[in-house]
Design an enzyme around this catalytic site. Structure first.
Site, short mmCIF file in Angstrom:
data_model
loop_
_atom_site.label_atom_id
_atom_site.label_comp_id
_atom_site.label_asym_id
_atom_site.label_seq_id
_atom_site.Cartn_x
_atom_site.Cartn_y
_atom_site.Cartn_z
N GLU A 1 58.78 39.05 29.11
CA GLU A 1 58.98 39.82 30.34
C GLU A 1 59.78 39.12 31.45
O GLU A 1 60.58 39.77 32.13
CB GLU A 1 57.62 40.24 30.92
CG GLU A 1 56.84 41.18 30.04
CD GLU A 1 55.40 41.29 30.49
OE1 GLU A 1 54.63 40.34 30.28
OE2 GLU A 1 55.05 42.31 31.10
N ARG B 1 48.86 43.04 39.32
CA ARG B 1 49.95 42.10 39.04
C ARG B 1 51.05 42.19 40.10
O ARG B 1 51.68 41.20 40.45
CB ARG B 1 50.52 42.32 37.63
CG ARG B 1 51.45 41.20 37.18
CD ARG B 1 51.83 41.32 35.70
NE ARG B 1 50.87 40.68 34.81
CZ ARG B 1 50.95 39.42 34.38
NH1 ARG B 1 51.97 38.66 34.73
NH2 ARG B 1 50.04 38.92 33.58
#
Ligand code: MTE
Ligand code: MOS
Length: 761
Positions: free
Chosen positions: A717, A314
Site C-alpha cells: 500500500e 487509520r
C-alpha cells in the site's frame, strides 16, 4: 559454485508467463460443471425506499429462467457484513442505496438471466435519502459513534501562534477497477456441503459468511482462490456478497451457480474508497512550524458499517504523515449515507489522512511564501525528540530525513524549483509545478488479533515441495515471495516449490490478505513450517552420517553433512523410507503490537514503511488538462525480498494514487444514482498517462530494524500515497499562475479550472 541467493533475487512473478499469454486461470476460467446456472442480480433503482411489493412473475416466466430467489429464500442469516451484521445479502423490504441487490435470477445463460432481471415490477415507497457528507453530519447520520484523538492543547496552541489558517478540503473516493470483476462459483457437495470458488482476498471470511447464510457451520464450506485479477482492497469484504449470493442460490436449486458481475453492475453494487470532507484550523510560526492543529474528518461510509471503523481509525493515525503534531485534536465522523457501503482501498484511510496534513502544509507554505519542502522539513519527526505519534507510538525507525535529502539531491529539486519559477514568470497558457512529498505508513492490521498467519508445507518423496498459506494472490507477487522463503529454508531451487491456491481446508482462520502484511506474516508462517521439516531432515541426516545436527547444511539443492554431500531429493527419499514426517504446519503472530481501541493509543504498528516522491507536472490554463512530466521516487522496502516485484508495486501504487487524485472521479446524481459506472465515464490511468520520465529507486542497505522476514518491509500500500506529490505539483502549477484558491481532489480539468478562477467571469 554457490548458487545465487534466492532471497533478494529479482525473480519474475510465478504467473508472469501465464498472465501475459492469457493462460492464467481466474475464477471465471474454471471449467463449469454441467449443471451450471448463471446468475444475475435485480438491483434497487432507488437510494432509500420501502419496497411495497415486488412482482417477479414476468421474471420467473422469462425464457431460460430456472429460479428466482429473494430474501425470504435465504435459509440462514441474511447478512454478509463481517464486522457488524448490517449488510443484507438481499434487501429485506427496505433498500438503502441505488444498486442494492434485491433478488437473484438463475438461468441457463448469463444473457437470459440479465434480460429477465429487467422484467421485475417493483412498487417503491420513497424515503428521504441522505446523499451528502455534510448533510449526514448535520443530521447526525452515522454508522458508528464519532471518535476523537487529543494530544496537548490545540485550542491554546493555535490561539498563541503567530499565524492562523482555517479551511476545508474535499477529497473524492475511488473505484477499485480491478480488471477481473467480482465473481464466484458455488458447487453443492453431498450432505449439505458447499464448495466455493471466490475471487476474494479473504477466503476464511467468505467461508464463514456463506456457512451462516446456509444455516451451516464453517466445516461444511470450502473456499478456494488461486488468484485474483486485481483486488486493491475491493475484494476484502465485498467478495462475500457475491459468494453468498452464488451459494444461497446453489443451495436453493441444488445446482452449481456462478455470479460474475458485469462492469456496470460491479461499480454500482460494490463499495469504493471513502470520500472525505476535511475541516482544519492550524496555528504556526514564521518558519512554518505547526504549533497547534485541529482536524474534523467526515467520511462517506455508505449504508452499512463494513470496514469503516478501521478505515477511519487509520485516517486518524495517518493525518500526521511524517510530521510531529505537538498539540492536536482529531475528530472523525463516520457518516451513514444512502450510497453503496464504502470499503477497503489500498491505503485503507491512510491516504485520506495524509492528504489532510499535506494540504495544510501546502497552505502554510503558500501563505508564508516559502517552499513547501522547507515547511515539511521544519515539521518532520525528529530522532530522540519530537518522535512520538499522536496515538503514543514512538517513531523508532525514522529514515525520512536521509531519504528526502537523497531524493531532493538526485532529482535536482531545488534547481528545478528555480527553473520552474522562471518558466512560470514568463506567462503564457502553460504552467509547471513541482512537489516533494513524504510517506510514513504504519504496517500491521490495527485490529491486533488479525496479525496472525498459518502455512502448510508438504515435501514429497521425490524432493518436490507443495506450499500453501493463508495469503491470497492478487497480482502483488505474494506467492512468489513466500515460495522464495521456503526455497531458501530448504536450500533448493525455487522451481522445486509448487505454489497452490488459497484454500480454507488447508489453512484455517486466515486473515484477509490486506494491510500490506501478506508477505510479512505468511512468509514467517511458511518459514516456520519449512523449518520444522528441515529440522527433522537435519536430525535424520545427523544420525545417519554421525555428525552433529548443526553441522548439516542445506544449500544448492544439496544436503551437506560433514564430508557427505547428497542431492536434496535423495535425502528426502531416504528420510521417507526411515518414516520421517515430511509435512508440517507453521504459525506466526506479529510481536510487540498492542493497542487500546477505546483510547486509540498504544503501538498499533510493528513498524513504519517510508517513501518519498518528487513529481513535476505541466498544466494548460485554458483547458485545465495536466500531464506528469517527471517523477523521481525513493522507496523503503527494507531488505527487499524481491526487488523486481517491489519495483512493480512501487510503480503501480504510485500510478494508482495519481489516478485517484487526478482523473478518477465518482459522480452521483441528485437521486443518488452513480453516473460513473463504466470506463467511458470513469477514467483510470492508462499507459499513456505514465510520467514521461519515471525514475524509481529502492532505498539501498536499509534492513528493517524489526525482525521481519529477512528484514524486509511491506510494500503493497505505501507507494499509493506517493501519488500525493502529483496533486501538490498541480497545486504548485496553479499557484504559478497566481491563484491561491483551494483545489479539490481529484484535480480533474474541471477542478483545475475552478481553482484557476476560470468560470468566475
Ligand atoms: N498489487 C496488485 N498487482 N494487485 C492488487 O490487487 N492490492 C494492494 C497491494 N498491491 C494489489 C496490489 C493492496 S490493497 C494490498 S493490502 C496489498 O497489495 C496486499 O498484498 P500484500 O499484503 O501481499 O502486499
Ligand atoms: Mo488492502 S486496502 O489492505 O486490501
Amino acid at each position: 559454485m554457490a548458487a545465487e541467493p534466492v532471497i533478494g533475487a529479482a525473480i519474475a512473478h510465478d504467473s508472469a508467463r501465464l498472465h501475459v499469454s492469457g493462460r492464467a486461470t481466474y475464477t471465471d476460467d474454471i471449467v463449469e460443471p454441467q449443471d451450471i446456472l448463471h446468475l444475475a442480480v435485480g438491483m434497487s433503482e432507488r437510494a432509500h425506499a420501502r419496497v411495497r411489493s415486488m412482482d417477479l412473475s414476468a421474471v420467473r416466466a422469462a425464457p431460460g429462467v430456472v429460479a428466482v430467489v429473494t430474501a425470504e429464500d435465504i435459509v440462514g442469516e441474511n447478512n454478509c457484513g463481517a464486522v457488524v451484521a448490517d449488510d443484507p445479502i438481499l434487501a429485506p423490504g427496505l433498500v438503502e442505496y441505488a444498486g442494492q441487490a434485491m433478488f437473484v435470477i438463475a438461468a441457463s445463460s448469463i444473457r437470459a438471466a440479465r434480460r429477465a432481471a429487467r422484467l421485475a415490477i417493483i412498487d417503491y415507497e420513497d424515503l428521504e435519502p441522505v446523499l451528502d457528507i455534510r448533510d449526514a453530519v448535520r443530521r447526525g447520520s452515522f454508522v458508528m459513534p464519532s471518535k476523537t484523538i487529543v494530544r496537548g492543547d490545540s485550542r491554546a496552541a493555535i490561539g498563541a501562534a503567530r499565524h492562523r489558517l482555517a479551511g476545508s478540503v474535499a477529497l473524492g473516493g475511488q473505484d477499485h477497477f480491478y480488471l477481473e470483476g467480482q465473481v464466484a462459483m458455488a458447487l453443492p457437495r453431498e450432505d449439505g456441503g458447499m464448495f466455493v470458488y471466490s475471487s476474494t482476498q479473504h477466503p476464511g471470511e467468505v467461508q464463514e459468511l456463506v456457512a451462516r447464510a446456509l444455516g451451516r457451520t464453517s466445516k461444511d464450506v470450502v473456499v478456494e482462490c488461486r488468484r485474483m485479477g486485481g483486488a486493491f482492497g475491493g475484494k476484502e469484504s465485498q467478495a462475500a456478497l457475491i459468494a453468498c449470493i452464488a451459494a444461497v442460490v446453489a443451495n436453493h436449486t441444488g445446482r452449481s451457480c456462478k455470479l460474475r458481475l458485469d462492469r456496470d453492475d460491479d461499480m454500482k453494487m460494490t463499495g469504493k474508497r471513502h470520500d472525505f470532507v476535511i475541516d482544519y484550523e492550524v496555528g504556526f510560526d514564521d518558519d512554518g512550524l505547526i504549533r497547534g492543529i485541529e482536524f474534523t474528518f467526515a467520511s462517506r461510509c455508505g449504508m452499512s458499517t463494513d470496514l469503516s471503523g478501521a478505515i477511519n481509525d487509520r485516517a486518524m493515525f495517518h493525518c500526521d504523515n511524517a510530521y510531529f503534531l505537538e498539540n492536536v485534536t482529531i475528530v472523525s465522523h463516520r457518516c451513514k449515507t444512502n450510497t453503496v457501503s464504502n470499503t477497503a482501498f489500498r491505503g485503507f484511510g491512510g491516504p485520506q489522512g495524509m492528504f489532510a496534513i499535506e494540504s495544510v502544509i501546502d497552505e502554510i507554505a503558500r501563505y508564508l511564501g516559502i517552499d513547501p519542502l522547507d515547511v515539511r522539513y521544519r515539521n518532520f519527526y525528529q530522532v530522540g525528540e519530537r518522535d512520538t505519534t499522536q496515538y503514543g507510538q514512538m517513531v523508532e525507525d525514522n529514515v525520512l530525513h536521509d531519504m528526502i535529502d537523497d531524493l531532493a539531491g538526485s532529482s535536482s529539486y531545488r534547481e528545478r524549483v528555480a527553473e520552474i519559477r522562471a518558466f512560470n514568470a514568463k506567462g503564457g497558457t502553460l504552467r509547471r509545478g513541482i512537489a516533494c512529498t513524504p510517506v510514513k505508513f504504519g504496517i500491521s492490521f490495527t485490529a491486533t488479533h488479525l496479525n496472525q498467519a498459518g502455512a502448510l508445507v508438504h515435501v514429497y518423496k521425490d524432493g518436490s515441495v507443495q506450499l500453501n498459506h493463508g495469503g491470497t494472490e492478487m497480482g502483488q507477487g505474494l506467492y512468489t515471495k513466500v515460495a522464495q522463503v521456503v526455497a531458501a529454508e530448504f536450500g533448493i531451487d525455487i522451481g522445486r516449490v509448487r505454489i497452490t491456491a488459497a484454500d480454507t481446508s488447508k489453512v484455517p482462520n486466515a486473515s484477509a490478505t490486506a494491510a500490506s502484511s501478506g508477505s510479512d506474516i505468511n512468509g514467517k508462517a511458511a518459514q516456520a513450517a519449512a523449518r520444522r521439516i528441515r529440522n527433522r531432515l537435519a536430525a535424520f541426516a545427523a544420525d545417519r552420517y554421525g555428525v552433529p545436527e548443526d553441522a548439516v547444511r542445506f544449500e544448492n539443492d544439496e544436503i551437506i553433512a560433514g564430508t557427505e554431500r547428497l542431492p536434496f531429493g535423495e535425502l528426502v527419499h531416504a528420510a521417507w523410507l526411515a518414516r520421517v514426517s515430511l509435512s508440517a504446519t507453521g504459525f506466526y503472530r506479529t510481536p510487540k503490537i498492542s493497542y487500546d481501541r477505546e483510547t486509540m493509543s498504544g503501538r498499533p504498528f510493528f513498524y513504519f514503511a517510508y517513501g518519498a516522491a518528487v513529481s513535476e507536472v505541466i498544466i494548460d490554463t485554458l483547458t485545465g488538462e495536466s500531464r506528469i512530466t517527471r517523477v523521481d521516487i525513493l522507496h523503503d522496502c527494507g531488505e527487499s525480498l524481491n526487488p523486481a516485484i517491489d519495483l512493480g508495486q512501487v510503480e503501480g501504487g504510485f500510478v494508482q494514487g495519481a489516478g485517484w487524485l487526478t482523473s478518477e472521479e465518482l459522480w452521483w446524481n441528485d437521486a443518488g444514482e452513480l453516473g460513473t459506472h463504466a470506463p467511458s465515464t470513469y477514467k483510470i490511468p492508462t499507459s499513456s498517462d505514465l510520467p514521461v520520465d519515471f525514475r524509481v529507486r529502492l532505498l539501498a542497505s536499509s534492513p528493517n530494524r524489526e525482525e521481519t522476514i529477512y528484514r524486509s518491509k511491506a510494500v503493497g500500500e505505501p507507494p499509493l500515497m506517493l501519488g500525493l506529490s502529483v496533486f501538490f505539483a498541480i497545486r504548485d502549477a496553479i499557484a504559478g499562475s497566481g491563484s491561491v484558491a483551494a483545489l479539490d481532489a481529484p484535480a480533474t480539468p474541471e477542478s483545475i479550472l475552478r481553482a484557476l478562477g476560470a468560470g468566475d467571469d
